[in-house]
Design a protein around this motif. Sequence first.
Motif, PDB file in Angstrom:
ATOM      1  N   PHE A  15    -102.936  -7.396  -1.503  1.00 41.34           N
ATOM      2  CA  PHE A  15    -101.594  -7.757  -1.038  1.00 41.34           C
ATOM      3  C   PHE A  15    -100.694  -8.124  -2.219  1.00 41.34           C
ATOM      4  O   PHE A  15     -99.519  -7.720  -2.263  1.00 41.34           O
ATOM      5  CB  PHE A  15    -101.688  -8.923  -0.054  1.00 41.34           C
ATOM      6  N   LEU A  16    -101.219  -8.893  -3.172  1.00 38.55           N
ATOM      7  CA  LEU A  16    -100.430  -9.224  -4.359  1.00 38.55           C
ATOM      8  C   LEU A  16    -100.103  -7.975  -5.169  1.00 38.55           C
ATOM      9  O   LEU A  16     -99.004  -7.855  -5.735  1.00 38.55           O
ATOM     10  CB  LEU A  16    -101.195 -10.229  -5.226  1.00 38.55           C
ATOM     11  N   GLY A  17    -101.048  -7.043  -5.235  1.00 36.66           N
ATOM     12  CA  GLY A  17    -100.773  -5.787  -5.917  1.00 36.66           C
ATOM     13  C   GLY A  17     -99.676  -5.001  -5.232  1.00 36.66           C
ATOM     14  O   GLY A  17     -98.813  -4.404  -5.889  1.00 36.66           O
ATOM     15  N   TRP A  18     -99.672  -5.012  -3.900  1.00 35.58           N
ATOM     16  CA  TRP A  18     -98.630  -4.301  -3.159  1.00 35.58           C
ATOM     17  C   TRP A  18     -97.263  -4.937  -3.395  1.00 35.58           C
ATOM     18  O   TRP A  18     -96.265  -4.228  -3.575  1.00 35.58           O
ATOM     19  CB  TRP A  18     -98.978  -4.322  -1.670  1.00 35.58           C
ATOM     20  N   ILE A  19     -97.197  -6.278  -3.424  1.00 35.05           N
ATOM     21  CA  ILE A  19     -95.944  -6.968  -3.736  1.00 35.05           C
ATOM     22  C   ILE A  19     -95.492  -6.618  -5.150  1.00 35.05           C
ATOM     23  O   ILE A  19     -94.293  -6.391  -5.403  1.00 35.05           O
ATOM     24  CB  ILE A  19     -96.108  -8.488  -3.583  1.00 35.05           C
ATOM     25  N   GLY A  20     -96.420  -6.552  -6.091  1.00 38.23           N
ATOM     26  CA  GLY A  20     -96.066  -6.185  -7.462  1.00 38.23           C
ATOM     27  C   GLY A  20     -95.534  -4.766  -7.568  1.00 38.23           C
ATOM     28  O   GLY A  20     -94.640  -4.487  -8.372  1.00 38.23           O
ATOM     29  N   ILE A  21     -96.061  -3.859  -6.753  1.00 35.65           N
ATOM     30  CA  ILE A  21     -95.551  -2.480  -6.751  1.00 35.65           C
ATOM     31  C   ILE A  21     -94.105  -2.446  -6.268  1.00 35.65           C
ATOM     32  O   ILE A  21     -93.264  -1.715  -6.806  1.00 35.65           O
ATOM     33  CB  ILE A  21     -96.455  -1.589  -5.876  1.00 35.65           C
ATOM     34  N   ILE A  22     -93.796  -3.254  -5.256  1.00 35.63           N
ATOM     35  CA  ILE A  22     -92.409  -3.326  -4.765  1.00 35.63           C
ATOM     36  C   ILE A  22     -91.487  -3.868  -5.853  1.00 35.63           C
ATOM     37  O   ILE A  22     -90.389  -3.337  -6.091  1.00 35.63           O
ATOM     38  CB  ILE A  22     -92.345  -4.201  -3.505  1.00 35.63           C
ATOM     39  N   ILE A  23     -91.917  -4.926  -6.537  1.00 35.75           N
ATOM     40  CA  ILE A  23     -91.099  -5.520  -7.597  1.00 35.75           C
ATOM     41  C   ILE A  23     -90.893  -4.528  -8.736  1.00 35.75           C
ATOM     42  O   ILE A  23     -89.779  -4.367  -9.253  1.00 35.75           O
ATOM     43  CB  ILE A  23     -91.754  -6.813  -8.109  1.00 35.75           C
ATOM     44  N   SER A  24     -91.955  -3.835  -9.116  1.00 35.61           N
ATOM     45  CA  SER A  24     -91.850  -2.857 -10.202  1.00 35.61           C
ATOM     46  C   SER A  24     -90.903  -1.720  -9.845  1.00 35.61           C
ATOM     47  O   SER A  24     -90.129  -1.247 -10.679  1.00 35.61           O
ATOM     48  CB  SER A  24     -93.240  -2.309 -10.526  1.00 35.61           C
ATOM     49  N   THR A  25     -90.948  -1.272  -8.583  1.00 39.22           N
ATOM     50  CA  THR A  25     -90.073  -0.178  -8.167  1.00 39.22           C
ATOM     51  C   THR A  25     -88.606  -0.593  -8.209  1.00 39.22           C
ATOM     52  O   THR A  25     -87.729   0.213  -8.564  1.00 39.22           O
ATOM     53  CB  THR A  25     -90.444   0.274  -6.742  1.00 39.22           C
ATOM     54  N   ALA A  26     -88.314  -1.826  -7.859  1.00 39.33           N
ATOM     55  CA  ALA A  26     -86.920  -2.285  -7.805  1.00 39.33           C
ATOM     56  C   ALA A  26     -86.370  -2.660  -9.170  1.00 39.33           C
ATOM     57  O   ALA A  26     -85.141  -2.670  -9.355  1.00 39.33           O
ATOM     58  CB  ALA A  26     -86.812  -3.480  -6.859  1.00 39.33           C
ATOM     59  N   MET A  27     -87.214  -2.966 -10.139  1.00 38.84           N
ATOM     60  CA  MET A  27     -86.734  -3.408 -11.446  1.00 38.84           C
ATOM     61  C   MET A  27     -86.093  -2.254 -12.222  1.00 38.84           C
ATOM     62  O   MET A  27     -86.573  -1.121 -12.162  1.00 38.84           O
ATOM     63  CB  MET A  27     -87.886  -4.005 -12.259  1.00 38.84           C
ATOM     64  N   PRO A  28     -85.029  -2.541 -12.988  1.00 38.25           N
ATOM     65  CA  PRO A  28     -84.412  -1.489 -13.805  1.00 38.25           C
ATOM     66  C   PRO A  28     -85.033  -1.330 -15.189  1.00 38.25           C
ATOM     67  O   PRO A  28     -84.639  -0.434 -15.938  1.00 38.25           O
ATOM     68  CB  PRO A  28     -82.953  -1.957 -13.916  1.00 38.25           C
TER      69      PRO A  28
END
Length: 211
Positions: A15-28
């Motif tokens: 679950f933490l990995g999935w949250i990190g994937i979302i954060i990475s996708t949104a970061m510029p």
Amino acid sequence: MASGGLQLLGFVMAFLGWIGIIISTAMPQWKMASYAGDNIVTAQALYEGLWMSCAMQSTGQIQCKVYDSLLKLESTLQATRALMVASILVGLVGVFVAVTGMKCMKCMEDDQVKKMRMAVFGGVIFIISGMAALVATSWYGNRVARAFYDPFTPVNTRFEFGSALFIGWAAASLAILGGSFLCCSCPRRETSYPPTRGYPKNASSTGKDYV
């Protein structure tokens, strides 16, 4: 009890990995330049991500511009964006499936076999999600590295790895590792042996001798 703890640990990591994937996708900050060049004095750093490009001024202000057209983007960037979005959607499905199969949840308590299968299936989905994110970030990072070492690339337009790439790599690894723990949390079935039968008791003697 041990399998339940491993299952919970695997779900938390995934679950933490999935949250990190979302954060990475949104970061510029997928790739960044340490300086903008001699002809741009006010810009301190340039960032480029999957959705926008940003410039941070020397005053600390950040100006971002969203990409105008999807069709004008490079094919590598389009594929990376598609893989990251697919990873997020697949991970969302994995969250619901894994939660259904968790031992601490009351759902499907009447059928423990199906409940364990749901947890394992959720782990497989998390692994697929992490692999998609890992392929996307590694592909993008390879493109940045090749452009950096290309002798035909001007010095003032070379980019390095951004923080979003490192977050994406760590998040993908967490999702894969957590999914693996979920797959390994299914306890092995104990070998069932047939019940032992007692020996028949001897008939009680009547005390009479027969000739």
